[in-house]
Design a protein around this motif. Sequence first.
Motif, PDB file in Angstrom:
ATOM      1  N   ALA A 293     -10.326  -7.204  -5.200  1.00 30.07           N
ATOM      2  CA  ALA A 293      -9.225  -6.318  -4.771  1.00 30.07           C
ATOM      3  C   ALA A 293      -8.272  -6.942  -4.186  1.00 30.07           C
ATOM      4  O   ALA A 293      -6.878  -6.591  -4.098  1.00 30.07           O
ATOM      5  N   GLY A 294      -8.606  -7.863  -3.086  1.00 29.43           N
ATOM      6  CA  GLY A 294      -7.736  -8.596  -2.422  1.00 29.43           C
ATOM      7  C   GLY A 294      -6.872  -9.443  -3.219  1.00 29.43           C
ATOM      8  O   GLY A 294      -5.797  -9.564  -2.922  1.00 29.43           O
ATOM      9  N   GLY A 295      -7.283  -9.937  -4.276  1.00 33.72           N
ATOM     10  CA  GLY A 295      -6.589 -11.105  -5.056  1.00 33.72           C
ATOM     11  C   GLY A 295      -5.491 -10.253  -5.821  1.00 33.72           C
ATOM     12  O   GLY A 295      -4.246 -10.660  -6.062  1.00 33.72           O
ATOM     13  N   VAL A 296      -6.011  -9.086  -6.549  1.00 34.67           N
ATOM     14  CA  VAL A 296      -5.263  -7.957  -7.301  1.00 34.67           C
ATOM     15  C   VAL A 296      -3.852  -7.641  -6.259  1.00 34.67           C
ATOM     16  O   VAL A 296      -2.835  -7.735  -6.528  1.00 34.67           O
ATOM     17  N   SER A 297      -4.132  -7.300  -5.069  1.00 34.14           N
ATOM     18  CA  SER A 297      -3.281  -6.873  -4.178  1.00 34.14           C
ATOM     19  C   SER A 297      -2.134  -7.987  -3.843  1.00 34.14           C
ATOM     20  O   SER A 297      -1.195  -7.859  -3.805  1.00 34.14           O
ATOM     21  N   PHE A 298      -2.848  -9.236  -3.452  1.00 34.25           N
ATOM     22  CA  PHE A 298      -1.844 -10.485  -3.156  1.00 34.25           C
ATOM     23  C   PHE A 298      -1.097 -10.481  -4.415  1.00 34.25           C
ATOM     24  O   PHE A 298       0.248 -10.988  -4.275  1.00 34.25           O
ATOM     25  N   LEU A 299      -1.640 -10.513  -5.548  1.00 37.85           N
ATOM     26  CA  LEU A 299      -0.519 -10.783  -6.739  1.00 37.85           C
ATOM     27  C   LEU A 299       0.554  -9.534  -6.898  1.00 37.85           C
ATOM     28  O   LEU A 299       1.509  -9.839  -7.368  1.00 37.85           O
ATOM     29  N   ALA A 300      -0.005  -8.396  -6.651  1.00 44.27           N
ATOM     30  CA  ALA A 300       0.824  -7.339  -6.941  1.00 44.27           C
ATOM     31  C   ALA A 300       2.080  -7.474  -5.830  1.00 44.27           C
ATOM     32  O   ALA A 300       3.207  -7.195  -6.012  1.00 44.27           O
ATOM     33  N   LYS A 301       1.804  -7.797  -4.346  1.00 48.37           N
ATOM     34  CA  LYS A 301       2.650  -7.827  -3.402  1.00 48.37           C
ATOM     35  C   LYS A 301       3.501  -9.195  -3.810  1.00 48.37           C
ATOM     36  O   LYS A 301       4.782  -9.080  -3.471  1.00 48.37           O
ATOM     37  N   LYS A 302       3.141 -10.311  -4.225  1.00 51.97           N
ATOM     38  CA  LYS A 302       3.874 -11.452  -4.618  1.00 51.97           C
ATOM     39  C   LYS A 302       4.902 -11.351  -5.650  1.00 51.97           C
ATOM     40  O   LYS A 302       6.056 -11.535  -5.656  1.00 51.97           O
ATOM     41  N   ARG A 303       4.583 -10.057  -6.410  1.00 56.39           N
ATOM     42  CA  ARG A 303       5.615  -9.624  -7.585  1.00 56.39           C
ATOM     43  C   ARG A 303       6.583  -8.539  -6.888  1.00 56.39           C
ATOM     44  O   ARG A 303       7.176  -8.087  -7.800  1.00 56.39           O
ATOM     45  N   GLY A 304       6.508  -8.258  -5.777  1.00 55.16           N
ATOM     46  CA  GLY A 304       7.324  -6.991  -5.331  1.00 55.16           C
ATOM     47  C   GLY A 304       6.790  -5.594  -5.655  1.00 55.16           C
ATOM     48  O   GLY A 304       7.650  -4.986  -5.314  1.00 55.16           O
ATOM     49  N   VAL A 305       5.586  -5.623  -5.937  1.00 52.57           N
ATOM     50  CA  VAL A 305       5.096  -4.203  -6.212  1.00 52.57           C
ATOM     51  C   VAL A 305       4.595  -3.577  -4.858  1.00 52.57           C
ATOM     52  O   VAL A 305       4.074  -4.311  -3.973  1.00 52.57           O
ATOM     53  N   GLN A 306       4.941  -2.360  -4.528  1.00 52.93           N
ATOM     54  CA  GLN A 306       4.473  -1.770  -3.198  1.00 52.93           C
ATOM     55  C   GLN A 306       3.058  -1.345  -3.455  1.00 52.93           C
ATOM     56  O   GLN A 306       2.507  -0.725  -4.434  1.00 52.93           O
ATOM     57  N   VAL A 307       2.131  -1.713  -2.559  1.00 53.32           N
ATOM     58  CA  VAL A 307       0.785  -1.342  -2.493  1.00 53.32           C
ATOM     59  C   VAL A 307       0.336  -0.191  -1.586  1.00 53.32           C
ATOM     60  O   VAL A 307       0.847  -0.518  -0.469  1.00 53.32           O
ATOM     61  N   LEU A 308      -0.184   0.676  -2.290  1.00 52.41           N
ATOM     62  CA  LEU A 308      -0.594   1.832  -1.447  1.00 52.41           C
ATOM     63  C   LEU A 308      -2.005   1.789  -1.269  1.00 52.41           C
ATOM     64  O   LEU A 308      -2.852   1.597  -2.613  1.00 52.41           O
ATOM     65  N   THR A 309      -2.641   1.939   0.002  1.00 52.26           N
ATOM     66  CA  THR A 309      -4.032   2.006  -0.056  1.00 52.26           C
ATOM     67  C   THR A 309      -4.624   3.042   0.510  1.00 52.26           C
ATOM     68  O   THR A 309      -4.016   3.913   1.257  1.00 52.26           O
ATOM     69  N   GLY A 310      -5.694   3.924  -0.203  1.00 57.03           N
ATOM     70  CA  GLY A 310      -6.121   5.154  -0.037  1.00 57.03           C
ATOM     71  C   GLY A 310      -6.830   5.588  -1.331  1.00 57.03           C
ATOM     72  O   GLY A 310      -6.813   4.898  -2.250  1.00 57.03           O
ATOM     73  N   ARG A 311      -7.099   6.938  -1.244  1.00 54.47           N
ATOM     74  CA  ARG A 311      -7.791   7.291  -2.561  1.00 54.47           C
ATOM     75  C   ARG A 311      -6.975   8.007  -3.186  1.00 54.47           C
ATOM     76  O   ARG A 311      -5.958   8.909  -2.556  1.00 54.47           O
ATOM     77  N   GLY A 312      -6.691   7.742  -4.380  1.00 57.80           N
ATOM     78  CA  GLY A 312      -5.695   8.404  -5.389  1.00 57.80           C
ATOM     79  C   GLY A 312      -5.991   9.668  -6.096  1.00 57.80           C
ATOM     80  O   GLY A 312      -7.405   9.785  -6.422  1.00 57.80           O
ATOM     81  N   TYR A 313      -5.351  10.483  -6.234  1.00 58.63           N
ATOM     82  CA  TYR A 313      -5.289  11.813  -7.007  1.00 58.63           C
ATOM     83  C   TYR A 313      -4.253  12.164  -7.951  1.00 58.63           C
ATOM     84  O   TYR A 313      -3.070  11.939  -7.273  1.00 58.63           O
ATOM     85  N   PHE A 314      -4.586  12.446  -9.143  1.00 63.85           N
ATOM     86  CA  PHE A 314      -3.465  12.783 -10.129  1.00 63.85           C
ATOM     87  C   PHE A 314      -3.244  14.473  -9.794  1.00 63.85           C
ATOM     88  O   PHE A 314      -4.187  15.163  -9.781  1.00 63.85           O
ATOM     89  N   GLU A 315      -2.074  14.649  -9.157  1.00 63.29           N
ATOM     90  CA  GLU A 315      -1.536  16.293  -8.924  1.00 63.29           C
ATOM     91  C   GLU A 315      -1.239  16.682 -10.228  1.00 63.29           C
ATOM     92  O   GLU A 315      -1.703  18.005 -10.514  1.00 63.29           O
TER      93      GLU A 315
END
Length: 77
Positions: free
Chosen positions: A37-59
């Motif tokens: 998870a840390g590696g995926v988060s690092f790669l996303a941030k490196k590419r300018g993706v906003q990373v949200l941490t928490g439990r996700g729910y589709f409304e």
Amino acid sequence: MIVEARESAVRGITFGPPQIELDKLRAWKNSIVERLAGGVSFLAKKRGVQVLTGRGYFENSTTLRVGNPGRAAIRQF
């Protein structure tokens, strides 16, 4: 692996029954998940993706709510 251990008795090598230490197994699993998870988060941030941490729910089909205790982020897509 267990089958091979049993078959090795013919050659004079014997093993006891396997034992599972759940606390150690869970700790190992959690360390792997954290690294991935840390590696995926690092790669996303490196590419300018906003990373949200928490439990996700589709409304609904176009809205995602990511909730943390005390706050939530809503994203439309």
